[in-house]
Structures are given as structure tokens and as C-alpha cells.
Design an enzyme around this catalytic site. Structure first.
Site, PDB file in Angstrom:
ATOM      1  N   SER A 175     -90.827  -3.255  10.732  1.00  0.00           N
ATOM      2  CA  SER A 175     -89.807  -2.838   9.771  1.00  0.00           C
ATOM      3  C   SER A 175     -90.257  -1.568   9.042  1.00  0.00           C
ATOM      4  CB  SER A 175     -89.511  -3.983   8.807  1.00  0.00           C
ATOM      5  OG  SER A 175     -88.363  -3.707   8.034  1.00  0.00           O
ATOM      6  N   ASP A 212     -80.207  -4.723  15.611  1.00  0.00           N
ATOM      7  CA  ASP A 212     -81.204  -5.054  14.603  1.00  0.00           C
ATOM      8  C   ASP A 212     -80.516  -5.667  13.387  1.00  0.00           C
ATOM      9  OD1 ASP A 212     -82.757  -4.217  12.032  1.00  0.00           O
ATOM     10  OD2 ASP A 212     -84.248  -4.087  13.638  1.00  0.00           O
ATOM     11  N   HIS A 246     -85.043  -9.012  13.914  1.00  0.00           N
ATOM     12  CA  HIS A 246     -85.736  -7.938  13.213  1.00  0.00           C
ATOM     13  C   HIS A 246     -87.210  -8.303  13.155  1.00  0.00           C
ATOM     14  CE1 HIS A 246     -86.077  -4.490  10.535  1.00  0.00           C
ATOM     15  NE2 HIS A 246     -86.706  -5.234   9.632  1.00  0.00           N
TER      16      HIS A 246
END
Length: 458
Positions: free
Chosen positions: A240, A336, A403
Site C-alpha cells: 500500500s 484494488d 489490497h
């Protein structure tokens, strides 16, 4: 032997009966709670308690006696301990505070020392290093950074003292065949700008420190002193916002490592695109511009990119990835979940909440909403065109609603892990790093991939 086992189980059941234990955590004794809190991945332990409780309800009244209570207590604890040994998909690693960094001004938002978790390499991997940067969004102004300052994303004093290592961090070849014996480090995120900020001035009214770039360098220097100066293999990685770190800091990382080392970078869910919202605006563009401005991140960004566009735009991987010289691998879901929720359909673009259920569970999307998601996928794939097809570059772009997929065993390497071309993420990354083969695959559109572990949010 069978009788002894039956007696032991009965004794443990009686202990639960006499202590009036239920499946609710508030009814558990402090001893059991301590055990459970240390077993984050120990779902099997809860199953044990469930069946133990069922025995209590069914047979509890058949047993009595203080000796049996004591024996049952210890037998039950032993059974929990033995069961925990079977829970091997993850384990805990302690937190290291980098107190020496404070004097260098390399501090979290609140001025506390940066920190990381490290599991040392062994055997053939003693000189191999995986340095992984944690994610957790960004703060783009004083208000949002103040909101982070007093939690784990802004202060090391609020961080848990242990972290679960699983997936790419695992120390067993069965779960992590190519990197299990490496030095594996997870750097905690507490600066709010993907480890890019560097502002000298500190406003005494807020005491906010924008020093992410200094944290990055201080951590790397500390690891070099602990043996990374002798590295044969090294990889900068992240998830991330930490995945964005591994993109933005990739060449910088290469420059700090020995020239003789094989150095590569990996970004998991870090390819954030400058996409349009549901109503056609570019909300994320303004947000990233504010992040860069607030944290003084421009000095870390690609000079080649900055020569062509604004610092805020150079925070987007699609605008600077072509300038990266170090080999790099991208792992990303084309749908995502963070980007769908915050770039495509943020609250400011969905004020009536029509996309709410779709964002929480992709299977709840209407046909019209799925068409919108397919449009986002096309926008994402278009942003990837600058990545190129050099053999030194790899990509695993699946069509899952997820994610971050490297730090979790179920998506990194397991019997039911996501696949592209019948290849797990672990195998694709390992083959690419060790140059056993190239891997640049993009999945077919949702919902064709039946191997996905799609996220469902509350």
C-alpha cells in the site's frame, strides 16, 4: 491410552464448567486471555474452545472434585499450547525501537523514534535482506496529520510490541520457499507520506514532524551496520503506502547498498493511479499534491519526472516508474479495493452512498456498477503502459477485489492461493528475483478468476 485421553478431556471440560467459561472473551480467565492474545492466527484455538464449551454443556455435570479441577486446568492449557504449535502459518516478532535516529531528526509525526520488526536470516540466507515498509494511507495537511499523531500511524509509542510474520515474512520454506532464510524486516509506518517527507521546521503549536525520508535513511543505515553492508541479495518491498515507498525510493535504496549486491524492488498494492472519480473529478490528484506540499516530499522524487511535471504528479507511480533503473516487480489487483473505495468512489463523489454496498462486497455490485469497475480496470491498465516489458521488470496483476497480497499466507502461498498462469504470487516473485524466468501477467476481467480471495468489508 484412549481411556487416559478421554479422562484428560473430561477433566479439562470440568474445569471449564466450574469456572463458568463461555465463548465470550469477557468470561475467559486472564491466563487464557493472555494465551489467546499472543496467538493472532490461532483460529484453531477458538475452535478448540468451542468444542470444549460444547462438552461442558453436554457432560459438565458428570465430574467433580478439586483435584480434577486442577488437573483439568493444566491439561486444557497444555492442549491449547500443543494446538498453537500446529498454527504455523504465522508467528510473532518483537519490535525494535531505533532510538539513535532521534538525534538525526528521523522521527515519527509526534517526534518519537522510528521502529521495525526483524527476524534474522540464517544458513544460506544470512547475507540476504528483505526490507519491507508498512502501509497505512497518508495525511495531507495539519488537521489530518494531527489525527494520526496519537495513534500507531503517527507514534511508535502507540505501536503493538509484536507483529505477525506470515506469507513473504515466514521463516519456513514450506510457506516461503525463496525468502524464508533471509533477514526479514518490517518497518513500521509513522510519518504519513510514504517515507518521503523532510521538513526541518517544527511548529511548536502542533509538534508535527514531517521526516519520513529521514526515517527511511536512518533505518537503512542501521541495517547496514547490522550486516546489510555485506548483502549478497537485497529487496526493498512494501504494501500500500509502503508499496509506494518501494517505488519512489527504489533507486535510492540501490544506491545505499553494496555495488556487488543483487538489489531489486517489489511493490504490493502500491501502484496508485491518478484516476477519475464516479463524477469525473480527480480527487486523488489534489490529495497527493497536498501530501507532497505538506511533507516537503519533492526532494525525494524523481528528478527526471520533476523536469516534466509538478511534484504532486510525480508522486503517482505511472508518471515516474519509467525512470526507475533498478529491477522492480508490481503486485496489484486491477480492482484494488482501496483504490475503488478512495479514488473511484470516495465519499465526496458518492454523497448518496449508492456505491456503498458495492464497495464493501464486489459481489453486491449491480450490472451498471460492474461496468463502472470495468472502466476503472481499463484506466488502471492504461496507467501501466509506462512500466514497459523489460525482462528485469515483473508484474502480477490479478482481477481480485483485494489490497496487499504478500504478507498474508492465504494469498502469498497456500493450496488455495490466487493464481495467474497457474502460478502463485510466491513462485512468480521468486522466479523473477532469482532470474529463473520472467513473469509479466495481467488477469482477465472480473469475475473470470475463480482463485481470487475477494475482500468483504463490514
Amino acid at each position: 491410552m484412549h481411556g487416559s485421553f478421554r479422562e484428560s478431556l473430561s477433566l479439562s471440560v470440568h474445569w471449564y464448567k466450574t469456572k463458568r467459561l463461555s465463548l465470550q472473551t469477557q468470561s475467559l480467565t486472564p491466563t487464557i486471555l493472555k494465551i489467546l492474545s499472543s496467538l493472532r492466527m490461532g483460529f484453531q484455538v477458538w475452535i478448540f474452545f468451542y468444542f470444549c464449551g460444547q462438552f461442558v454443556l453436554t457432560f459438565g455435570s458428570e465430574f467433580d472434585g478439586s483435584m480434577m479441577r486442577d488437573r483439568g486446568k493444566w491439561i486444557c492449557l497444555i492442549l491449547v499450547g500443543l494446538l498453537s504449535l500446529l498454527t504455523t502459518e504465522a508467528y510473532e516478532v518483537g519490535l525494535t525501537f531505533l532510538n539513535s535516529a532521534v538525534a538525526k531528526g528521523a522521527v515519527c509525526l509526534d517526534g518519537s523514534a522510528p521502529a521495525y520488526h526483524m527476524d534474522k536470516g540464517f544458513g544460506a540466507g544470512v547475507n540476504n535482506w528483505l526490507v519491507f515498509f508498512e502501509g497505512g494511507g497518508w495525511c495531507n495537511n495539519v488537521t489530518s496529520c494531527l489525527a494520526r499523531k496519537d495513534d500507531r500511524l503517527g507514534s511508535s509509542t502507540k505501536m503493538l510490541t509484536t507483529e505477525t510474520f506470515s506469507g513473504m515474512f515466514h521463516n519456513k520454506a514450506k510457506y516461503n520457499p525463496d525468502f524464508y532464510d533471509w533477514n526479514r524486516i518490517k518497518v513500521r509506518y509513522c510519518d504519513g507520506a510514504s517515507f518521503t517527507g523532510d521538513v526541518e521546521a517544527v511548529d511548536p503549536k502542533t509538534n508535527l514532524h514531517y521526516r519520513g525520508a529521514r526515517i527511511f535513511r536512518a533505518v537503512i543505515e542501521d541495517l547496514l551496520a547490522k550486516g546489510m553492508k555485506n548483502a549478497k541479495n537485497a529487496m526493498l518491498a512494501g504494501c500500500s503506502a509502503g508499496g509506494l515507498t518501494s517505488i519512489l525510493q527504489c533507486d535510492n535504496f540501490r544506491s545505499l547498498l553494496p555495488t556487488t549486491a543483487k538489489v531489486k524492488c517489489l511493490a504490493d498494492a502500491g501502484f496508485f493511479i491518478n484516476g477519475k472519480t464516479l463524477i469525473g473529478t480527480k480527487h486523488i490528484e489534489g490529495f497527493f499534491a497536498d501530501v507532497v506540499r505538506t511533507h516537503g516530499s519533492a526532494k525525494v522524487l524523481s528528478p527526471a519526472c520533476l523536469a516534466k511535471m509538478s511534484p504532486g504528479l510525480c508522486f503517482f507511480p505511472q508518471n515516474m516508474v519509467q525512470y526507475i533503473k533498478t529491477p522492480i516487480f508490481l503486485i496489484n489487483a486491477a480492482y484494488d479495493s482501496w483504490q475503488i473505495k478512495n479514488i473511484l468512489a470516495p465519499g465526496v463523489a458518492d454523497r448518496k452512498g449508492t456505491f456503498r454496498d458495492c464497495k464493501l462486497d464486489i459481489t453486491k455490485c449491480s450490472p451498471a456498477q460492474l461496468n463502472v469497475l470495468q472502466g476503472f480496470r481499463q484506466e488502471f491498465l492504461q496507467a501501466l503502459t509506462g512500466f514497459g516489458n523489460s525482462p528485469s521488470r515483473g508484474m502480477f496483476i490479478n482481477s481480485c477485489y483485494s489490497h496487499c497480497q504478500t504478507g498474508i499466507q492465504e494469498t502469498w502461498l497456500r493450496n488455495d492461493s490466487p493464481l495467474l498462469s497457474n502460478t502463485t504470487i510466491a513462485k512468480a516473485v521468486g522466479n523473477w528475483y532469482y532470474e529463473r524466468g520472467t513473469f509479466q501477467k495481467i488477469d482477465c476481467p472480473f469475475p473470470c478468476d475463480k482463485t481470487c480471495h475477494n475482500r468483504v468489508f463490514d
